[in-house]
Design a protein around this motif. Structure first.
Motif, short mmCIF file in Angstrom:
data_model
loop_
_atom_site.label_atom_id
_atom_site.label_comp_id
_atom_site.label_asym_id
_atom_site.label_seq_id
_atom_site.Cartn_x
_atom_site.Cartn_y
_atom_site.Cartn_z
N GLY A 165 104.16 11.26 84.05
CA GLY A 165 103.72 12.12 85.14
C GLY A 165 103.87 13.58 84.80
N GLN A 166 104.97 13.91 84.13
CA GLN A 166 105.21 15.30 83.73
C GLN A 166 104.18 15.75 82.70
OE1 GLN A 166 109.26 16.04 82.61
NE2 GLN A 166 108.87 18.17 82.01
N ASP A 167 103.86 14.84 81.77
CA ASP A 167 102.84 15.16 80.76
C ASP A 167 101.49 15.40 81.42
OD1 ASP A 167 104.62 14.89 78.67
OD2 ASP A 167 104.16 12.77 78.35
N SER A 168 101.16 14.56 82.39
CA SER A 168 99.86 14.69 83.06
C SER A 168 99.74 16.05 83.73
CB SER A 168 99.69 13.58 84.10
OG SER A 168 99.64 12.31 83.48
N ALA A 169 100.82 16.52 84.33
CA ALA A 169 100.80 17.84 84.98
C ALA A 169 100.56 18.93 83.95
CB ALA A 169 102.11 18.07 85.71
N ALA A 170 101.23 18.81 82.80
CA ALA A 170 101.05 19.82 81.74
C ALA A 170 99.61 19.80 81.22
CB ALA A 170 102.03 19.55 80.60
N ILE A 171 99.05 18.60 81.05
CA ILE A 171 97.69 18.49 80.55
C ILE A 171 96.69 19.11 81.53
CG2 ILE A 171 95.84 16.83 80.05
CD1 ILE A 171 98.03 15.06 78.76
N GLU A 172 96.93 18.90 82.83
CA GLU A 172 96.04 19.49 83.83
C GLU A 172 96.08 21.02 83.77
OE1 GLU A 172 93.76 18.01 85.61
OE2 GLU A 172 94.36 16.18 84.59
N LEU A 173 97.28 21.59 83.57
CA LEU A 173 97.38 23.04 83.42
C LEU A 173 96.66 23.51 82.15
CD1 LEU A 173 101.10 23.68 84.47
CD2 LEU A 173 99.05 24.28 85.75
N MET A 174 96.86 22.78 81.06
CA MET A 174 96.18 23.13 79.81
C MET A 174 94.66 23.05 79.99
SD MET A 174 98.70 20.84 77.40
CE MET A 174 97.95 21.11 75.79
N ALA A 175 94.21 21.99 80.67
CA ALA A 175 92.78 21.79 80.89
C ALA A 175 92.19 22.90 81.74
CB ALA A 175 92.53 20.43 81.53
N ALA A 176 92.97 23.40 82.70
CA ALA A 176 92.49 24.50 83.55
C ALA A 176 92.24 25.76 82.72
CB ALA A 176 93.50 24.79 84.66
N VAL A 207 103.01 31.96 80.12
CA VAL A 207 101.74 32.14 80.81
C VAL A 207 101.81 31.38 82.12
CG1 VAL A 207 99.27 31.54 80.77
CG2 VAL A 207 100.36 32.46 78.72
N SER A 208 101.28 31.98 83.18
CA SER A 208 101.24 31.31 84.48
C SER A 208 99.82 31.26 85.00
CB SER A 208 102.15 32.03 85.49
OG SER A 208 101.62 33.31 85.80
N LEU A 209 99.55 30.31 85.89
CA LEU A 209 98.25 30.16 86.51
C LEU A 209 98.40 30.29 88.02
CD1 LEU A 209 97.86 28.76 83.69
CD2 LEU A 209 96.22 27.25 84.82
N ARG A 210 97.45 30.96 88.64
CA ARG A 210 97.44 31.03 90.09
C ARG A 210 96.00 31.12 90.57
NH1 ARG A 210 96.60 36.31 91.86
NH2 ARG A 210 96.86 37.92 90.24
N LEU A 211 95.80 30.84 91.85
CA LEU A 211 94.47 30.92 92.45
C LEU A 211 94.31 32.22 93.20
CD1 LEU A 211 93.85 27.32 93.85
CD2 LEU A 211 92.64 28.44 91.98
N GLN A 212 93.15 32.83 93.04
CA GLN A 212 92.85 34.05 93.78
C GLN A 212 91.35 34.03 94.10
OE1 GLN A 212 94.54 37.86 92.47
NE2 GLN A 212 92.50 38.76 92.71
#
Length: 383
Positions: free
Chosen positions: A300-311, A367-372
């Protein structure tokens, strides 16, 4: 358009083509009943010259083409040319280099991934090709006028595509992005079959135990070499299922071997070779047992990281008019997440420059990701 069927005509064609700086190349082949694809026609175009080289009527030796293939001053242009490369390497004992593939290059100028030749010609040249003769019997002689026209168009328009693609790559600053990939793909190492690694291609090979893998390695190696020698599809010798079953049972006699499903009378003359391969595998020391590449289970933790990488990949893909699967497929992301290796495709060449280094910083917490406003914003803490 000139049709080449004799060694004298081939020599004359090579002499003309050797003056060119770019060659557009395509092939027509059949491989239903052979190990090696049967090269039925080789098309080469350059400038005003277009040759259809037909090796079948006179069993034409194509090895003289090696002088063209190895000339570093002549770029060899293909579209989806991986199979062509291998076939020409086998036929001429040399691969066409330097190699350029318009299908791969097209993805870097905003075209769809794995775009077909006809579609690319229509998109960039405004010409709709008739592809009706693509699946005809190219081994039958004489070739029809429609077949000859089809074959000629496969290289005449490719020669026109090339400068358009090159100009667009240059305008985007991407002219050399694929140099490393093309160089590796056309290398002798990439085009030479490693017999000792053929066991990895067996269906469901992961079901075997480590000591059984040693037997499977020897059997798969023997099957590949024997199929090459006989020039027949390797499945005609032994199916993957039969190779796996022999590896499990490890028969020590021809009587035991003959009882295994899929081992027919057509193999009786090879029983001794198969038994020898089994014995060689069984005698392999434990420290030399082959290992399959490990497939890391995604948590589950890997999946979260992959989703961030994919974004991040999707954002950079959109900005650069690239397909996200070309820039960083899920397999590439999983590979790097599991290994953190600089040898991963994501950390090579242009991918490293466009997104690889940023992915590395993301996983390091820099590096961080956010929505704007509904858009993904990537922020670098070091900036």
């Amino acid at each position: 358009m000139k049709i080449v069927t004799t060694s004298q005509q081939l020599e004359a064609a090579i002499s003309t083509l050797a003056q060119a700086s770019v060659l557009a190349i395509d092939t027509e082949f059949m491989r239903e009943k052979t190990y090696y694809p049967q090269l039925c026609l080789l098309q080469i175009a350059s400038g005003d010259a277009l040759y259809l080289i037909d090796p079948l009527p006179n069993t034409l030796d194509l090895h003289p083409l090696a002088t063209l293939w190895s000339n570093p001053a002549i770029t060899k242009v293909f579209h989806a040319g991986t199979q062509d490369l291998k076939m020409l390497f086998d036929s001429c004992s040399a691969a066409p280099r330097p190699y350029f593939d318009t299908q791969d290059a097209a993805t870097l100028i905003g075209q769809p991934e794995q775009v077909g030749y006809g579609a690319l010609v229509e998109r960039l040249l405004g010409v709709k090709l008739d592809k009706a003769d693509g699946f005809t019997d190219w081994a039958r002689r004489p070739l029809t006028n429609d077949q000859l026209k089809y074959a000629a168009e496969d290289v005449s328009y490719l020669l026109k595509l090339y400068p358009i693609v090159i100009a667009e790559l240059e305008s985007l600053g991407r002219l050399h992005w694929l140099d490393e990939e093309f160089d590796q793909r056309s290398s002798e190492d990439a085009l030479t079959i490693d017999l000792d690694l053929q066991y990895r291609r067996l269906k469901r090979v992961s079901a075997l135990k480590p000591h059984q893998l040693a037997v499977a390695r020897e059997l798969a190696s023997w099957r590949e070499a024997e199929a090459m020698r006989r020039d027949i599809p390797k499945r005609w010798l032994l199916s993957d299922e039969s190779v796996l079953e022999i590896a499990r049972r490890a028969p020590q006699s021809t009587q035991e071997l003959s009882k295994i499903r899929g081992v027919g009378d057509n193999l009786r003359r090879s029983f001794a070779d198969i038994i020898a391969a089994v014995k060689k595998g069984k005698s392999c020391p434990q420290q030399d047992w082959p290992r399959l590449p490990e497939k890391r289970r995604i948590t589950g933790q890997d999946s979260a990281a992959i989703e961030l990488m994919a974004a991040v990949v999707r954002k950079r893909s959109a900005e650069n008019r690239l397909s996200s699967s070309v820039l960083g497929s899920r397999a590439m992301l999983e590979d790097y997440l599991a290994t953190r290796s600089e040898s991963c495709p994501l950390m090579q060449g242009w991918r490293k420059e466009v997104v690889g280094d940023e992915i590395k910083r993301l996983l390091a917490g820099k590096v961080s990701l956010r929505l704007q406003g509904g858009k993904v914003i990537v922020e670098d803490y070091d900036s």
